[in-house]
Design a protein around this motif. Structure first.
Motif, mmCIF file in Angstrom:
data_model
loop_
_atom_site.group_PDB
_atom_site.id
_atom_site.type_symbol
_atom_site.label_atom_id
_atom_site.label_comp_id
_atom_site.label_asym_id
_atom_site.label_seq_id
_atom_site.Cartn_x
_atom_site.Cartn_y
_atom_site.Cartn_z
ATOM 1 N N LEU A 181 -56.160 88.992 24.232
ATOM 2 C CA LEU A 181 -55.976 88.782 25.415
ATOM 3 C C LEU A 181 -55.917 89.857 26.104
ATOM 4 C CD1 LEU A 181 -53.585 86.450 26.590
ATOM 5 C CD2 LEU A 181 -51.700 88.254 27.027
ATOM 6 N N ILE A 182 -55.798 91.085 26.475
ATOM 7 C CA ILE A 182 -56.552 92.233 27.156
ATOM 8 C C ILE A 182 -58.002 92.204 26.925
ATOM 9 C CG2 ILE A 182 -56.704 94.037 28.473
ATOM 10 C CD1 ILE A 182 -53.956 94.567 26.317
ATOM 11 N N ALA A 183 -58.466 91.627 26.651
ATOM 12 C CA ALA A 183 -60.084 91.730 26.545
ATOM 13 C C ALA A 183 -60.321 90.611 26.508
ATOM 14 C CB ALA A 183 -60.850 91.347 24.470
ATOM 15 N N CYS A 217 -45.188 92.980 23.463
ATOM 16 C CA CYS A 217 -45.174 93.111 25.192
ATOM 17 C C CYS A 217 -44.838 94.905 25.739
ATOM 18 C CB CYS A 217 -43.170 93.093 24.667
ATOM 19 S SG CYS A 217 -42.748 91.335 25.160
ATOM 20 N N ASN A 218 -45.107 95.453 24.490
ATOM 21 C CA ASN A 218 -45.814 96.820 24.423
ATOM 22 C C ASN A 218 -46.822 96.878 25.168
ATOM 23 O OD1 ASN A 218 -47.136 99.209 23.492
ATOM 24 N ND2 ASN A 218 -45.427 100.114 23.199
ATOM 25 N N MET A 219 -47.759 95.965 25.047
ATOM 26 C CA MET A 219 -49.021 97.084 25.835
ATOM 27 C C MET A 219 -49.134 95.596 26.826
ATOM 28 S SD MET A 219 -51.200 97.523 22.983
ATOM 29 C CE MET A 219 -52.858 97.639 23.446
ATOM 30 N N SER A 220 -48.224 94.914 27.375
ATOM 31 C CA SER A 220 -47.918 94.145 28.409
ATOM 32 C C SER A 220 -48.627 95.092 29.604
ATOM 33 C CB SER A 220 -45.949 94.181 28.467
ATOM 34 O OG SER A 220 -46.147 93.500 28.277
ATOM 35 N N ILE A 221 -48.405 96.777 29.568
ATOM 36 C CA ILE A 221 -48.825 97.429 30.557
ATOM 37 C C ILE A 221 -49.913 97.885 30.525
ATOM 38 C CG2 ILE A 221 -47.909 99.335 28.786
ATOM 39 C CD1 ILE A 221 -47.780 99.728 32.996
ATOM 40 N N GLU A 222 -50.971 97.352 29.739
ATOM 41 C CA GLU A 222 -52.401 98.142 29.454
ATOM 42 C C GLU A 222 -52.975 96.602 30.574
ATOM 43 O OE1 GLU A 222 -52.630 100.599 27.918
ATOM 44 O OE2 GLU A 222 -50.348 100.384 27.145
ATOM 45 N N ASN A 235 -61.386 101.878 27.577
ATOM 46 C CA ASN A 235 -59.517 100.882 27.851
ATOM 47 C C ASN A 235 -59.529 99.959 27.048
ATOM 48 O OD1 ASN A 235 -60.716 98.089 28.795
ATOM 49 N ND2 ASN A 235 -61.765 99.580 30.258
ATOM 50 N N PRO A 236 -57.832 99.571 27.067
ATOM 51 C CA PRO A 236 -57.706 98.859 26.016
ATOM 52 C C PRO A 236 -58.534 97.606 25.650
ATOM 53 C CG PRO A 236 -55.610 99.701 26.784
ATOM 54 C CD PRO A 236 -57.137 99.936 27.497
ATOM 55 N N GLY A 237 -59.582 97.046 26.828
ATOM 56 C CA GLY A 237 -59.613 95.410 27.102
ATOM 57 C C GLY A 237 -61.318 95.534 26.559
ATOM 58 N N GLN A 238 -62.025 96.930 26.575
ATOM 59 C CA GLN A 238 -63.108 96.886 26.088
ATOM 60 C C GLN A 238 -62.737 96.215 24.208
ATOM 61 O OE1 GLN A 238 -64.209 100.619 28.245
ATOM 62 N NE2 GLN A 238 -65.638 99.330 29.288
ATOM 63 N N GLY A 239 -62.845 95.517 24.336
ATOM 64 C CA GLY A 239 -62.990 94.703 22.594
ATOM 65 C C GLY A 239 -63.298 93.775 22.285
ATOM 66 N N THR A 240 -63.130 93.473 20.668
ATOM 67 C CA THR A 240 -63.949 92.663 20.388
ATOM 68 C C THR A 240 -63.432 91.829 18.757
ATOM 69 O OG1 THR A 240 -65.477 90.826 19.851
ATOM 70 C CG2 THR A 240 -66.288 93.347 19.641
ATOM 71 N N GLY A 241 -63.790 91.024 18.409
ATOM 72 C CA GLY A 241 -63.532 90.689 17.477
ATOM 73 C C GLY A 241 -64.078 91.428 16.122
ATOM 74 N N ILE A 242 -64.099 91.511 14.854
ATOM 75 C CA ILE A 242 -64.379 92.093 13.846
ATOM 76 C C ILE A 242 -65.981 91.989 12.953
ATOM 77 C CG2 ILE A 242 -63.000 91.431 12.028
ATOM 78 C CD1 ILE A 242 -64.097 94.587 11.805
ATOM 79 N N SER A 243 -66.386 90.367 13.638
ATOM 80 C CA SER A 243 -67.253 90.060 13.226
ATOM 81 C C SER A 243 -68.260 90.494 14.498
ATOM 82 C CB SER A 243 -66.804 88.249 13.140
ATOM 83 O OG SER A 243 -67.029 87.991 14.073
ATOM 84 N N GLY A 244 -68.046 90.720 15.324
ATOM 85 C CA GLY A 244 -68.658 91.051 17.332
ATOM 86 C C GLY A 244 -69.620 92.435 16.820
ATOM 87 N N SER A 255 -57.052 103.590 15.090
ATOM 88 C CA SER A 255 -56.078 104.079 15.244
ATOM 89 C C SER A 255 -54.699 103.010 15.386
ATOM 90 C CB SER A 255 -55.887 104.707 16.797
ATOM 91 O OG SER A 255 -54.464 105.787 17.115
ATOM 92 N N THR A 256 -53.229 102.524 15.466
ATOM 93 C CA THR A 256 -52.650 101.699 15.599
ATOM 94 C C THR A 256 -52.098 101.468 17.292
ATOM 95 O OG1 THR A 256 -50.695 102.919 14.670
ATOM 96 C CG2 THR A 256 -52.513 101.649 13.640
ATOM 97 N N SER A 257 -52.363 103.313 18.248
ATOM 98 C CA SER A 257 -51.516 102.868 19.100
ATOM 99 C C SER A 257 -51.775 102.262 20.045
ATOM 100 C CB SER A 257 -51.952 104.382 19.426
ATOM 101 O OG SER A 257 -52.685 104.968 19.475
ATOM 102 N N ASN A 258 -52.207 102.415 21.949
ATOM 103 C CA ASN A 258 -51.792 101.424 22.608
ATOM 104 C C ASN A 258 -53.076 102.473 23.535
ATOM 105 O OD1 ASN A 258 -50.365 103.402 23.892
ATOM 106 N ND2 ASN A 258 -48.726 102.576 23.058
ATOM 107 N N ARG A 259 -53.255 102.720 23.278
ATOM 108 C CA ARG A 259 -54.493 103.588 24.609
ATOM 109 C C ARG A 259 -55.995 104.102 23.782
ATOM 110 N NH1 ARG A 259 -50.027 105.016 29.101
ATOM 111 N NH2 ARG A 259 -49.541 103.022 29.949
ATOM 112 N N ASN A 260 -57.211 104.024 24.287
ATOM 113 C CA ASN A 260 -58.082 104.504 24.129
ATOM 114 C C ASN A 260 -58.802 104.871 24.952
ATOM 115 O OD1 ASN A 260 -58.756 101.944 25.435
ATOM 116 N ND2 ASN A 260 -59.767 101.027 24.020
ATOM 117 N N PHE A 261 -58.476 105.642 25.698
ATOM 118 C CA PHE A 261 -58.102 106.415 27.126
ATOM 119 C C PHE A 261 -59.227 107.557 26.769
ATOM 120 C CE2 PHE A 261 -54.897 104.950 29.902
ATOM 121 C CZ PHE A 261 -54.994 103.653 29.951
ATOM 122 N N GLU A 262 -60.051 107.907 27.686
ATOM 123 C CA GLU A 262 -61.463 109.025 27.677
ATOM 124 C C GLU A 262 -59.965 110.419 26.886
ATOM 125 O OE1 GLU A 262 -64.022 110.604 29.451
ATOM 126 O OE2 GLU A 262 -65.106 108.159 30.324
ATOM 127 N N GLY A 263 -60.219 111.467 25.798
ATOM 128 C CA GLY A 263 -59.727 112.475 25.641
ATOM 129 C C GLY A 263 -57.940 111.721 25.483
#
Ligand code: SF4
Lengths: 202, 471
Positions: free
Chosen positions: B186-188, B219-224, B292-301, B425-433
């Motif tokens: 959704l965010i991507a 809901c956890n990642m709504s903030i993202e 950022n969490p929106g910079q993602g794609t499917g595994i076949s991408g 990582s199963t967490s929610n943020r991939n920000f630099e650092g």
């Protein structure tokens, strides 16, 4: 809290989108239990090279940015973690005003609790200002919160919108809690009207 | 005109409305942790104020806690924060699930687990992932430290009324695709700030198919994507989850609550400011490639090319991200090698997440050169997992099995990913650092993280499961 009515200062421009609060103040500096002293860690990972010396390419480190109190930055500034330390660090560094096309909500709210004025400007205006700033056409800006106007030193003027309540708080440096406690009766009445199961069972 | 779920919860908590649009909102539950509270308690002490409703306030420690031996806090400043919270809770009469408590854990894991989180409540915490609790039909959002102080002193918060957005998640998920993939997908698609200024209600045919834990992940990642809060209307799944939990209402109170919760949903004729429909039936497992969490794609991408970006700004953002992530345009996601796997955080460290990861890991080995760690979200999750023998599956496969805490989600504790290394990582943020200076984070589901640990690179977990698990 230090009020802000009118502010004149040097502008630094960061042409970056989605600057998150992890960038503004990396988490290794969140462990302090005071509010002050965060300025030296502002933008730490960008600002310093691995050997600890200032990164000469970073916007804030350029000689012409020394003493800047106004930050001009691109979209979605302050996204990510809710840490108010981000605002404390910006304030402690010396910033009083931030202009951006958009801010993340929690960051935006945190600014008002700390005498930092966030101003939303249209994206077009951002582009115009950042480009002319990069060309060296202007350096300083005057922001008038009372009139809700701003002017650059090369004569671009514009007005901005701000929530009247938040404006009032900043203009007078008011403490939110003090204001809320004036509504003590309403809070007590509200509490009396709720059924007890809404509350935590100890 | 009908009201939305959000409007019903909001309206029930209005203490005072000012002519300028500011609303004083009553807060039913205030969750507190060690990092964003010390300055708030100090403020109270300084002004000679008390905590207005200590019984509506609940504290734990999670961000700083070491996960190998929680008692061995070597970092002097972290120790100071932990001790400060203990002292503040004592002084102000706030309940604390401290390091010795069987209920300690990540604040957003223990709230629901203890039955503190309930439908219809207003819930705040000095932490942006407070949006997690919206999965119960609560209005839950993160606040800053000044607001923490304000809630401690007044049990209220000034808010301006947000706009409303409905996101209809429609369809059924393919096997191997999880709630995490839904929110990442959704965010991507819509970007990291399309929710700014809005409270989001997730609706649509997917929601009733999801467990509470999966709902919390979304809901956890709504903030993202910038949303102030994410909410889902409570249903029988919600009610069954809350029933019998430590702080859940009992007896007649319980009956009264349930009757109220069954009514707690958006009216059919309610109008949202924004309406979005997102179809999930052909969604693939997701992997982020950027910062950022929106910079993602499917595994076949593949890793995108800035040249194909829709705008100059996007191209710049992609270039910056690829530089930090050390990735080349066109690289297949499945060819990106990883050195670390982190299964944990308030997004994905609940029992179902661990069960899912264990089912993939079972009978296999972590690839050479990969360091894989599982950090349960709370003491209760850990205990449950051990009762089911999940820890043995992980340990036999070569994973480390840790004590609860935020751990490598933000690297404020000893769990840090070294510079230049890659972490699934199963967490929610991939920000630099975020996971350590120079660390490169790829966000994935627990299933995809487990699969990556086995393969040493990203791999479509659906292929791994279709091969059959050989014990
Ligand atoms: S697990 Fe991560 S996101 Fe969640 S509360 Fe802890 S640090 Fe924040």
């Amino acid at each position: 809290m230090e009020p802000i009515v009118r502010h004149e200062g040097l502008v630094v421009c960061m042409n970056r989108v989605n600057v998150d609060t992890d960038q503004i103040i990396p988490k290794q500096f969140l462990k302090r239990i005071e509010r002050d002293g965060f300025g030296e860690f502002l933008f730490f990972d960008w600002r310093y090279l691995p050997d600890g010396s200032p990164n000469p390419d970073f916007e804030l480190n350029r000689p012409e940015a020394k003493g800047a109190t106004i930050l001009l930055v691109d979209d979605n500034f302050g996204c990510g973690s809710s840490r108010e330390h981000a605002v404390w660090a910006l304030r402690d560094y010396g910033f009083r005003v931030i202009l951006a096309p958009s801010f993340a909500d929690i960051f935006y709210n945190n600014c008002f609790k700390n005498g930092l004025l966030p101003i939303r400007i249209p994206r077009e205006l951002y582009k115009q200002l950042s480009e002319s700033h990069a060309r060296g056409e202007w350096r300083r800006m005057t922001v008038d919160l009372e009139q809700q106007t701003a002017a650059t030193d090369h004569g671009v003027t514009f007005s901005f919108e701000i929530d009247p309540h938040k404006r009032h708080m900043l203009l007078h440096g008011l403490d939110d809690i003090g204001i809320t406690l004036q509504y003590e009766d309403e809070i007590a009445r509200y509490e009396a009207s709720r059924r007890p199961y809404q509350f935590v069972y100890a | 005109m009908g009201r939305t779920l959000f409007e019903k919860v909001w309206d029930a908590h209005v203490v005072k409305e000012l002519p300028d649009g500011q609303t004083l909102l009553y807060i039913d539950l205030h969750l507190v942790h060690e990092v964003t509270s010390p300055q708030a308690f100090a403020g109270l002490r300084f002004a000679g104020r008390k905590v207005r409703r200590p019984e509506l306030t609940f504290a734990t420690m999670d961000h700083n806690v070491p996960t190998v031996n929680p008692k061995d806090v070597r970092d002097a400043i972290a120790r100071k924060q932990i001790e400060t919270l203990e002292q503040n809770c004592r002084e102000f009469g706030v309940q604390l699930a401290g390091l010795d408590s069987p209920f300690q854990g990540i604040v957003h894991v223990i709230g629901p687990e203890l039955g503190l989180t309930m439908p219809g409540k207003t819930i705040v915490c000095g932490d942006s992932h407070t949006s997690t609790h919206g999965a119960f039909g609560a209005l839950a959002f993160g606040i800053g430290t000044s607001e923490v102080e304000h809630v401690l002193a007044t049990q209220c918060l000034w808010q301006s009324r947000p706009k409303t957005m409905r996101i209809q998640l429609n369809g059924a998920l393919q096997p191997g695709v999880t709630a995490k993939d839904v929110i990442l997908g959704l965010i991507a698609k819509y970007g990291v700030n399309f929710g700014t200024g809005h409270v989001v209600e997730y609706a649509g045919s997917l929601i009733p198919q999801l467990s509470m834990e999966q709902r919390m992940t979304i809901c956890n990642m709504s903030i993202e994507f910038g949303a102030r809060a994410g909410m889902m209307a409570p249903d029988e799944t919600t009610i069954a989850y809350v029933q019998g939990r430590r702080y859940a209402p009992k007896g007649e109170d319980w009956e009264a609550c349930v009757a109220e919760w069954r009514e707690l949903k958006s009216d059919l004729d309610a109008v949202f400011d924004v309406d979005v429909v997102f179809d999930v039936h052909d969604l693939e497992p997701q992997v982020t490639w950027g910062t950022n969490p929106g910079q993602g794609t499917g595994i076949s991408g593949v890793v995108p090319d800035p040249k194909d970006a829709k705008s100059e700004e996007e191209a710049l953002a992609i270039r910056q991200a690829l530089e930090y992530m050390d990735l080349k345009p066109g690289t297949k996601i499945s060819e990106i090698p990883i050195q670390h796997v982190f299964i944990g955080s308030c997004t994905n460290a609940r029992i179902e997440d661990l069960r899912l990861a264990a089912s993939i890991v079972k009978g296999r080995r972590v690839a050479d050169g990969v360091r894989a760690v599982v950090v349960p979200g709370s003491k209760q999750v850990k205990q449950q997992a051990e009762a089911e023998g999940l820890h043995e599956i992980f340990l036999e496969a070569g994973f480390e099995w840790r004590e609860p805490g935020c751990s490598a989600c933000l690297g404020m504790n000893p769990d840090i990913i070294p510079a230049g290394e890659r972490c699934a990582s199963t967490s929610n943020r991939n920000f630099e650092g975020r996971q350590g200076k120079g660390a490169r984070t790829h966000l994935v589901s627990p299933a995809m993280a487990a699969a990556a640990a086995i393969a040493g690179h990203f791999v479509d977990v659906r292929e791994l499961t279709s091969e059959g698990v050989t014990a």
